[in-house]
Design an enzyme around this catalytic site. Structure first.
Site, PDB file in Angstrom:
ATOM      1  N   TYR A 125     -29.472  44.198  13.544  1.00  0.00           N
ATOM      2  CA  TYR A 125     -30.591  44.451  14.447  1.00  0.00           C
ATOM      3  C   TYR A 125     -30.166  45.031  15.787  1.00  0.00           C
ATOM      4  O   TYR A 125     -31.001  45.271  16.650  1.00  0.00           O
ATOM      5  CB  TYR A 125     -31.391  43.160  14.672  1.00  0.00           C
ATOM      6  CG  TYR A 125     -32.185  42.763  13.453  1.00  0.00           C
ATOM      7  CD1 TYR A 125     -31.532  42.509  12.256  1.00  0.00           C
ATOM      8  CD2 TYR A 125     -33.560  42.658  13.487  1.00  0.00           C
ATOM      9  CE1 TYR A 125     -32.240  42.153  11.117  1.00  0.00           C
ATOM     10  CE2 TYR A 125     -34.271  42.301  12.357  1.00  0.00           C
ATOM     11  CZ  TYR A 125     -33.613  42.045  11.179  1.00  0.00           C
ATOM     12  OH  TYR A 125     -34.306  41.695  10.066  1.00  0.00           O
ATOM     13  N   LYS A 172     -23.214  35.588   3.492  1.00  0.00           N
ATOM     14  CA  LYS A 172     -22.739  36.344   2.328  1.00  0.00           C
ATOM     15  C   LYS A 172     -21.260  36.640   2.579  1.00  0.00           C
ATOM     16  O   LYS A 172     -20.815  37.788   2.572  1.00  0.00           O
ATOM     17  CB  LYS A 172     -23.579  37.629   2.217  1.00  0.00           C
ATOM     18  CG  LYS A 172     -23.345  38.455   0.995  1.00  0.00           C
ATOM     19  CD  LYS A 172     -24.057  37.952  -0.232  1.00  0.00           C
ATOM     20  CE  LYS A 172     -23.671  38.773  -1.442  1.00  0.00           C
ATOM     21  NZ  LYS A 172     -24.145  38.205  -2.708  1.00  0.00           N
ATOM     22  N   ASP A 205     -27.770  34.540  -1.342  1.00  0.00           N
ATOM     23  CA  ASP A 205     -28.643  34.935  -2.457  1.00  0.00           C
ATOM     24  C   ASP A 205     -29.093  33.739  -3.280  1.00  0.00           C
ATOM     25  O   ASP A 205     -30.280  33.515  -3.480  1.00  0.00           O
ATOM     26  CB  ASP A 205     -27.989  36.026  -3.334  1.00  0.00           C
ATOM     27  CG  ASP A 205     -26.508  35.802  -3.563  1.00  0.00           C
ATOM     28  OD1 ASP A 205     -26.067  34.638  -3.496  1.00  0.00           O
ATOM     29  OD2 ASP A 205     -25.790  36.780  -3.827  1.00  0.00           O
ATOM     30  N   ASP A 229     -34.654  36.507   9.054  1.00  0.00           N
ATOM     31  CA  ASP A 229     -35.924  37.222   9.156  1.00  0.00           C
ATOM     32  C   ASP A 229     -36.670  37.118   7.831  1.00  0.00           C
ATOM     33  O   ASP A 229     -37.853  36.752   7.764  1.00  0.00           O
ATOM     34  CB  ASP A 229     -35.615  38.698   9.496  1.00  0.00           C
ATOM     35  CG  ASP A 229     -36.854  39.475   9.892  1.00  0.00           C
ATOM     36  OD1 ASP A 229     -37.946  38.894   9.917  1.00  0.00           O
ATOM     37  OD2 ASP A 229     -36.727  40.679  10.177  1.00  0.00           O
TER      38      ASP A 229
END
Ligand code: NAD
Length: 478
Positions: A125, A172, A205, A229
């Protein structure tokens, strides 16, 4: 008495803000209010940021900002006020409680009660994007140690003060070993300081899949900006409705509180909207400014109203709800319930004078940083990595030589696979031929040789070891 800034926003904003303020003031909130105008009117008057500079002064002076949703006009050029506010004011922590109100609001997850704490300033971002070749564009993912420490500590402190039992970290880092790896590492370090709170890490995930399927196994979740988000919208939706969730954006100096939903323009001016999301934001604000008893009183009255079956259209369900009401009537019902507690939903009790202990980031001593290689990124339209390698080898010097070429991160030379698809964007890694270190001046030699050989270098990355540990990833397949 606390002085706060209020913006009534657009669409349903003014109606839900009026309802929210009526409720919290009736509950005894001690507030002085400065109202500012933000949003559609300001945008359309030609201000592309949606907020006047005098309004910034008020927000910065008061430090606490309660904001109704705003409409960002269609068409290019208008900057999101939410993103600007978070960044300018350094609101690093986004806190979203998502709790099911079963059996009074329909949900597939009756036991869900989680809080998502999302890092709010970093990650992809930062918006640092570049087109580098005809075929490839890049977005930089920036993760900092201060950013990780602040958000992770916030999550543990939140858990401590609000009596939560477990903090789960989602990353991740099996793929992004440096960026997500840092977040995970900081989580492990800070978790040690809170032995009374259970901590665990999930790869995002499978963690997200589990959260959507069995949210009751989670308590507080802390994660990076992008994952947070996405996850926080999913969590609010599966808890019952996006119309019910509030959100806090907390910084070292300032804080902003809001509903998570938008301005729902089609529902505006009809006394239809559910003010619950903004009211939940206001409850977080009251806790933040130490008006804990008022926060508790409002929250319990709200829970009781939901339990009484007094519902706005968005959550109204024949057979479950008792009375369909408008925004104003809902607010009146909550006010009538002030001082009462829910009997089936869990009554809240906030710790008095509970302050999150959030020391400012203390800079760490500099590490020993050694330049051990360089990656040259090259725009080349050919397809055979061996051909490129022959060309690139010629720019090496007796001190550094080509060790690897990757394409989109995958090693294609030496010993690449014919099957690997190659774009026009190549990364060529140079390492010292003798010893371990490279002189910075040698980078200039390398670039100068590339220029002479008409090789189109589009950027370079220095490879560093920090205290002897590699600060860069290997090529995939290396
Ligand atoms: P939205 O959240 O406004 O509406 C989505 C759906 O939820 C609509 O069907 C709406 O009727 C319903 N809804 C939302 N809040 C409700 C409430 N309190 N009570 C009853 N029903 C409610 O999302 P959208 O339609 O995608 O966006 C509308 C505008 O809001 C856009 O201009 C967008 O940019 C803006 N927006 C602002 C914020 C913010 O200011 N924080 C956040 C998201 C969207």
């Amino acid at each position: 008495m606390t002085r706060i800034t209020v913006a009534k926003g657009d669409g349903i904003g003014p109606e839900i803000m009026d309802a929210t303020l009526k409720i919290i003031i009736a509950a005894g909130a001690e507030l002085e209010i400065d109202e500012i105008e933000v949003g559609e009117k300001v945008y359309l008057s030609g201000n592309t940021s949606g907020i006047a500079s005098e309004s910034w002064d008020i927000i910065r002076r008061n430090k606490v900002f309660l904001k109704a949703p705003i409409t960002t006009p269609q068409g290019g050029g208008y900057k999101s006020l939410n993103v600007t506010t978070r960044k300018f004011l350094g609101l690093y922590s986004n806190v979203r409680p998502c709790m099911s109100l079963h059996p009074f609001v329909e949900t597939k997850h009756p036991k869900m009660d989680i809080v998502i704490i999302r890092e709010n300033e970093e990650d992809l971002y930062a918006g640092i994007e570049h087109q580098q070749t005809d075929e490839v564009v890049q977005c930089l993912k920036l993760i900092s140690r201060p950013g990780c420490e602040k958000i992770v500590r916030y999550a543990f402190e939140y858990a401590k003060v609000y009596g939560r039992k477990k903090v789960t970290c989602f990353t991740k880092d099996n793929i992004m070993k440096q960026t997500d790896g840092l977040f995970h590492q900081v989580f492990d370090e800070i978790g040690l300081e809170y032995p009374e709170i259970e901590n665990e890490h999930w790869i995002v995930d499978i963690g997200a899949a589990k959260m959507a399927d069995t949210p009751e196994i989670f308590d507080v979740i802390v994660t990076l900006n992008l994952y947070g988000d996405i996850l926080s919208d999913i969590a609010a939706q599966i808890a019952g409705s996006v119309g019910l969730a509030g959100s806090a954006n907390i910084g070292e100096e300032c804080a902003m509180f809001e509903a998570i939903h938008g301005s729902a323009p089609r529902r505006a001016d009809q006394n239809l909207a559910n003010p619950s999301g903004l009211l939940e934001g206001a409850v977080m604000m009251l806790n933040h400014i130490g008006q804990t008893e008022i926060a508790e009183k409002v929250q319990n009255a709200w829970l009781k109203t939901i339990e009484d079956g007094i519902h706005t259209y968005d959550i109204y369900k024949e057979g479950i709800s008792k009375e369909k009401v408008g925004t104003k009537e809902f607010a009146q019902a909550v006010i009538a319930n002030l001082g009462k507690n829910p009997s089936q939903l869990k009554q809240v009790s906030y710790a008095k004078d509970a302050v999150l202990n959030l020391p400012k980031y203390a800079k760490k001593p500099a590490k020993n940083k050694e330049l051990v290689g360089i990656d040259l990124f090259i725009h080349w339209n050919g397809t055979d990595p061996n051909e490129l390698a022959e060309k690139i080898k010629t720019i090496g010097t007796e001190n550094k030589h080509l060790t690897m070429i990757t394409n989109r991160g995958i090693k294609v030379w030496p010993d690449g696979f014919n099957e690997t698809y190659c774009t026009d964007h190549w990364r060529c890694r140079f390492k010292p031929t003798h010893g371990k270190l490279i002189e910075k001046s040698q980078i200039i030699t390398l670039l100068s040789n590339a220029l002479d050989a008409k090789i189109d270098v589009i950027k370079t990355e220095n490879l560093y070891d920090f205290d002897g540990k590699a600060g860069y990833s290997l090529g995939q397949g290396q």
